[in-house]
Design a protein around this motif. Structure first.
Motif, short mmCIF file in Angstrom:
data_model
loop_
_atom_site.label_atom_id
_atom_site.label_comp_id
_atom_site.label_asym_id
_atom_site.label_seq_id
_atom_site.Cartn_x
_atom_site.Cartn_y
_atom_site.Cartn_z
N ILE A 29 -3.10 50.67 -32.43
CA ILE A 29 -3.10 51.53 -31.07
C ILE A 29 -1.77 52.49 -31.33
N SER A 30 -1.68 53.83 -30.63
CA SER A 30 -0.71 54.58 -30.65
C SER A 30 -0.24 55.14 -29.20
N SER A 31 0.85 55.34 -29.07
CA SER A 31 1.28 55.76 -27.54
C SER A 31 1.44 57.12 -27.83
N ARG A 32 1.46 57.88 -26.83
CA ARG A 32 1.68 59.52 -26.62
C ARG A 32 2.84 59.84 -26.44
N GLY A 33 3.96 59.09 -26.44
CA GLY A 33 5.14 59.16 -26.29
C GLY A 33 5.94 58.28 -25.30
N ARG A 34 7.09 58.77 -24.78
CA ARG A 34 7.67 57.79 -23.63
C ARG A 34 8.10 58.80 -22.50
N HIS A 35 8.14 57.87 -21.36
CA HIS A 35 8.64 58.76 -20.21
C HIS A 35 9.90 57.70 -19.85
N GLY A 36 11.15 58.27 -20.11
CA GLY A 36 12.21 57.40 -19.96
C GLY A 36 12.21 56.30 -21.07
N LEU A 37 12.46 55.15 -20.70
CA LEU A 37 12.32 54.07 -21.77
C LEU A 37 10.83 53.37 -22.25
N ARG A 38 9.77 53.80 -21.18
CA ARG A 38 8.62 53.33 -21.04
C ARG A 38 7.63 54.20 -21.90
N ARG A 39 6.85 53.34 -22.66
CA ARG A 39 5.73 53.98 -23.66
C ARG A 39 4.77 54.55 -22.90
N GLN A 40 3.98 55.29 -23.11
CA GLN A 40 2.71 56.04 -22.32
C GLN A 40 1.67 56.11 -23.40
N PHE A 41 0.49 55.89 -22.64
CA PHE A 41 -0.70 55.49 -23.68
C PHE A 41 -1.73 56.27 -22.78
N ASP A 42 -2.63 57.15 -23.35
CA ASP A 42 -4.01 57.40 -22.92
C ASP A 42 -4.84 56.60 -22.32
N ALA A 43 -5.60 56.63 -21.28
CA ALA A 43 -6.29 55.56 -20.61
C ALA A 43 -7.36 54.85 -21.74
N ASP A 44 -7.69 55.69 -22.57
CA ASP A 44 -8.85 55.06 -23.62
C ASP A 44 -8.31 54.00 -24.45
N VAL A 45 -6.95 53.70 -24.50
CA VAL A 45 -6.25 52.60 -25.31
C VAL A 45 -6.78 51.27 -24.61
N LEU A 46 -7.32 51.66 -23.44
CA LEU A 46 -7.79 50.18 -22.70
C LEU A 46 -9.28 49.79 -23.33
N LEU A 47 -10.20 50.77 -23.66
CA LEU A 47 -11.62 50.59 -24.69
C LEU A 47 -11.07 49.88 -25.75
N LYS A 48 -9.93 50.58 -26.46
CA LYS A 48 -9.63 50.11 -27.82
C LYS A 48 -9.14 48.72 -27.63
N LEU A 49 -8.07 48.35 -26.77
CA LEU A 49 -7.82 46.85 -26.64
C LEU A 49 -8.99 46.15 -26.40
N SER A 50 -10.02 46.45 -25.60
CA SER A 50 -11.14 45.69 -25.58
C SER A 50 -11.90 45.24 -26.98
N LEU A 51 -11.96 46.30 -27.65
CA LEU A 51 -12.48 46.17 -28.89
C LEU A 51 -11.69 45.01 -29.86
N VAL A 52 -10.36 45.38 -29.62
CA VAL A 52 -9.56 44.50 -30.49
C VAL A 52 -9.84 43.16 -30.02
N GLY A 53 -9.73 42.76 -28.67
CA GLY A 53 -10.02 41.33 -28.05
C GLY A 53 -11.47 40.88 -28.45
N MET A 54 -12.36 41.63 -28.78
CA MET A 54 -13.62 41.24 -29.03
C MET A 54 -13.61 40.66 -30.31
N GLY A 55 -12.82 41.73 -31.23
CA GLY A 55 -12.97 41.34 -32.78
C GLY A 55 -12.28 40.10 -32.82
N LYS A 56 -11.04 39.97 -32.33
CA LYS A 56 -10.48 38.81 -32.39
C LYS A 56 -11.34 37.56 -31.90
#
Length: 151
Positions: A29-56
């Protein structure tokens, strides 16, 4: 586009922040950057994480899962590998059903000795031979191969 910080991604996906950071480190996955110290992700990362979970869950390694995502991050599904894995899962399902039936029969059989029970004998003859082969690697995963003794 909706942007989520790492805490929101972790909460919505059930994937701990440490795992999200690791997935980013290895390129899943990739983040789009940081806001302060917290990484920021586009919402489509949730779908990618679902695919990773299904693959595992299907038994694919993280390297195999990473290979599914092309250079642009879009999935390029290896249909032949997916069919082969689905066939392997079907075989495991059949073996597990047989094991379930044997265990239920053993638990409920009124015969004084299971070796005298014709149903038990049929179930044992039909049991897959593969499951009877000793695999040291399975023993290590299951607790070091040591047998607990009652005292």
């Amino acid at each position: 586009m909706l942007v989520l910080d790492i805490g929101e991604v972790a909460e919505r996906s059930g994937v701990p922040p440490s795992t999200l950071r690791y997935y980013e480190e290895i390129g899943l996955i990739s983040s789009r950057g940081r806001h302060g110290l917290r990484r920021q992700f586009d919402a489509d990362v949730l779908l990618k994480l679902s695919l990773v979970g299904m693959g595992k869950a299907a038994g694919f390694s993280l390297a195999e899962i990473a290979a599914v995502f092309g250079q642009d991050g879009r999935p390029e599904l290896p249909r032949d590998q997916l069919r082969a894995r689905a066939s392997e899962l079907q075989r495991q399902i059949l073996e597990l059903r047989m094991l379930r039936d044997v265990l239920r029969h053993v638990a409920d059989c009124p015969a004084p000795s299971h070796l005298e029970c014709p149903t038990f004998r049929k179930l044992m003859q039909a049991a897959p031979r593969r499951s009877l082969v000793y695999h040291p690697s399975r023993e290590r995963k299951a607790g070091g191969g040591k047998i607990a003794r009652r005292r």
